[in-house]
Write a protein that holds these residues in place. Structure first.
Motif, PDB file in Angstrom:
ATOM      1  N   ASN A 179       7.363  15.194   6.762  1.00 25.25           N
ATOM      2  CA  ASN A 179       6.916  15.216   8.163  1.00 25.25           C
ATOM      3  C   ASN A 179       7.997  15.636   9.153  1.00 25.25           C
ATOM      4  N   VAL A 239      13.051  13.277  18.230  1.00 25.23           N
ATOM      5  CA  VAL A 239      11.727  13.242  17.583  1.00 25.23           C
ATOM      6  C   VAL A 239      11.903  13.105  16.062  1.00 25.23           C
ATOM      7  N   ARG A 243      10.417   9.965  13.948  1.00 28.41           N
ATOM      8  CA  ARG A 243       9.482  10.145  12.830  1.00 28.41           C
ATOM      9  C   ARG A 243      10.052   9.589  11.535  1.00 28.41           C
ATOM     10  N   GLU A 246       9.831   5.801  11.560  1.00 27.07           N
ATOM     11  CA  GLU A 246       8.441   5.409  11.303  1.00 27.07           C
ATOM     12  C   GLU A 246       8.126   5.507   9.813  1.00 27.07           C
TER      13      GLU A 246
ATOM     14  N   LEU B 108       1.327  10.265  28.279  1.00 30.52           N
ATOM     15  CA  LEU B 108       1.937   9.315  27.333  1.00 30.52           C
ATOM     16  C   LEU B 108       1.339   7.914  27.471  1.00 30.52           C
ATOM     17  N   LYS B 111      -1.739   7.114  25.520  1.00 32.56           N
ATOM     18  CA  LYS B 111      -1.583   6.965  24.058  1.00 32.56           C
ATOM     19  C   LYS B 111      -2.733   7.629  23.298  1.00 32.56           C
ATOM     20  N   ALA B 113      -4.162  10.672  20.545  1.00 34.67           N
ATOM     21  CA  ALA B 113      -3.713  11.078  19.210  1.00 34.67           C
ATOM     22  C   ALA B 113      -2.504  12.011  19.366  1.00 34.67           C
ATOM     23  N   ARG B 114      -1.624  12.036  18.357  1.00 39.07           N
ATOM     24  CA  ARG B 114      -0.375  12.794  18.493  1.00 39.07           C
ATOM     25  C   ARG B 114      -0.603  14.260  18.864  1.00 39.07           C
ATOM     26  N   GLY B 115      -1.536  14.908  18.168  1.00 46.29           N
ATOM     27  CA  GLY B 115      -1.790  16.331  18.423  1.00 46.29           C
ATOM     28  C   GLY B 115      -2.253  16.567  19.862  1.00 46.29           C
ATOM     29  N   THR B 117      -1.677  14.597  22.452  1.00 43.76           N
ATOM     30  CA  THR B 117      -0.559  14.326  23.357  1.00 43.76           C
ATOM     31  C   THR B 117       0.316  15.562  23.495  1.00 43.76           C
ATOM     32  N   ILE B 118       0.641  16.175  22.339  1.00 41.09           N
ATOM     33  CA  ILE B 118       1.524  17.343  22.368  1.00 41.09           C
ATOM     34  C   ILE B 118       0.848  18.513  23.076  1.00 41.09           C
TER      35      ILE B 118
END
Lengths: 252, 252
Positions: A179, A239, A243, A246, B108, B111, B113-115, B117-118
Motif C-alpha cells: 500500500n 502519508v 499508512r 496503520e 477532512l 471523514k 472514504a479515502r478515495g 477525500t483525495i
C-alpha cells in the motif's frame, strides 16, 4: 546578475514569491511536527526531520527575502538598486543542510535494516553535501569557465544520487508493504524531477540570461522547486509513515 | 488605489483593523492547536490544518500591517504618503495557500472514504488555487479591461466551488451523523456567504471607488470576511470534530 534591470513589477513578484516560500515552509514544519504523534514511534524520527528540513528552509527564505528587500529602493513607483548585495549564497547554505536531510527522510521512512539505513544515509547524504559544496564555488565564480568547471564536478554526485534513487533503491522498495510502494516510488521521482531545475538554472548566466526577467524566473523557479522537494515531498513522507503505521497496527 | 487621499482617521481605523485581524488569527491558531488533543485521532489532521490556515493568515496580516505603516508618514496630526508601496498582493499570497486548505478542512472533518477525500481535496483545492491565481493578474493590472477580464476568468472556478459546496456535497452531508449535519451545512454556507464580499470588492476600482473611504471600506471588509471564512469557520470545524468524536465514542 544584473539587478539594475529589475522592474517594480518583477521586484514585487519575486518578493511575493519569497514571502510565499517562507509561509509555505513554516506552515509545513508546524504541520509535520503536529502530525508526528499520529505515526508509529518507528517513523517519528523521519517525520521530525521532515519538519526540520522545511524549518531550515523557512529560515533561509526569511534571510533571502530580507536580502532582496535590502538590495533595492522602491519609491513612488520607481526602483533603484541600493548598492547592498543580494545574497544568493543563502540558498547554498540551506541546501547543504536540507538536501542530505531530505534524502535521509526517505531512507528512514522505508525502515530498512539498521546497517542498510546507516550506509545508505552516509552515501546518499554525503553525495548530496558534496554536490552542494561543489556548486558553491561555481555560483560565486567571476568567470564562466570556473562556473562551468564546478557545474561538471557537481554533476558527478548529482548523477550518482539520481541513479541510486531510480535504480539503487529498487530492491528496497520491492520489500515495502504494497500500500505504500507506489508512494515511495513517487517520492523518489518527485526528488529527481524537481532537482532537474537546479543544474539547468545554474547554466543561465553562461548563456547570457542575466536580466530582470531571467532573475525573476530563476528566483521564482527555485522557490517552486524547493517547495516541491521539501514541503510536497514531506507530505508524501508523512502519508507513507501514516499508512505504514496503520498497516503494522492491523498486522500486530 | 489613491493612497494620497487617506485621512489620519482612515489610516488609524485601517491600521487598527489589521492589528485586530492579526490578533484574532493568532489567537485562533493557538486555540485550535490546544484543542487538537480533545478530538478523536481521525479528526486531528483537520484541526491541525484549521490552525495552520489562521496561522498563515496571522503572518500575512503582520506583513500587510507593516506594509501599510511603511506607506504613510503620520506626524503632528497630518498624514502624507511616504513613497513606499502598500503591497495589497500579500492577500493573494495568503489566499493561494489558505483557501485550498480551508476547503480541505471541511472535507477532512466529514471523514469520507479515502478515495473520495483525495478526489474532493484535489478538485476543490485545485479550483480554489486557480481562482486566486487568476485574480492576481487582475489585481496588479494597470487597465480596467485587464482587471475585468481576470475577474470573469476567476469567477469560473468560484462558481464551480460554490456549486460543489451547495449541491455537490449534499449526498456526503446526508450520510453524516444527525447531530452535525446542520453544522456542516452551516460551515459550507458560511464559506459561500463570506466569499461573496471578495468578487464585489474586486470591481470597486472599475466603478471609480478608489478614494480614502473606499480603501478603508475594502481593507476593513476584507479583514471581516477573512475572519469569518477562517477563524469563525474554524470554530465550526472544531465543534463538528468534537461532536463526531463524542458520537463515535458512545457508539464504540
Amino acid at each position: 546578475m544584473d539587478l539594475a534591470s529589475i522592474t517594480v513589477g518583477q521586484y514585487n513578484f519575486t518578493q511575493n514569491a519569497f514571502s510565499f516560500g517562507l509561509a509555505v515552509m513554516a506552515a509545513a514544519s508546524l504541520f509535520f511536527w503536529f502530525m508526528r504523534s499520529e505515526v508509529a514511534p518507528a517513523y517519528r524520527m523521519a517525520i521530525t526531520i521532515t519538519g526540520l528540513v522545511t524549518a531550515i528552509a523557512a529560515y533561509h527564505y526569511l534571510q533571502i527575502m530580507l536580502s532582496w528587500q535590502g538590495a533595492f529602493e522602491v519609491s513612488n513607483g520607481t526602483i533603484e538598486t541600493s548598492g547592498a548585495q543580494f545574497n544568493q549564497a543563502y540558498r547554498y547554505v540551506d541546501w547543504l543542510l536540507t538536501v542530505p536531510l531530505l534524502l535521509i527522510e526517505l531512507i528512514l521512512v522505508m525502515k530498512l535494516a539498521r546497517g542498510e539505513t546507516i550506509s545508505k544515509s552516509i552515501w546518499l547524504g554525503g553525495a548530496a553535501a558534496l554536490m552542494i559544496a561543489l556548486g558553491y564555488p561555481g555560483e560565486i565564480a567571476e568567470t564562466g569557465g570556473t562556473r562551468f568547471t564546478f557545474w561538471i564536478l557537481s554533476m558527478i554526485p548529482f548523477i550518482y544520487i539520481v541513479y541510486q534513487l531510480v535504480v539503487g533503491l529498487k530492491d528496497s522498495i520491492r520489500k515495502q508493504p504494497e500500500n505504500v510502494r507506489g508512494l515511495i516510488n513517487g517520492a523518489a521521482y518527485l526528488v529527481v524531477i524537481s532537482w532537474l531545475f537546479y543544474p539547468i538554472v545554474f547554466l543561465f548566466p553562461l548563456v547570457g540570461l542575466t536580466g530582470g526577467a531571467a532573475i525573476t524566473a530563476v528566483e521564482v523557479g527555485y522557490t517552486i522547486a524547493d517547495i516541491m522537494a521539501k514541503a510536497v515531498f514531506g507530505i508524501l513522507i508523512l502519508v507513507i509513515a501514516m499508512r505504514k503505521s496503520e498497516h503494522e497496527q492491523v498486522k500486530a
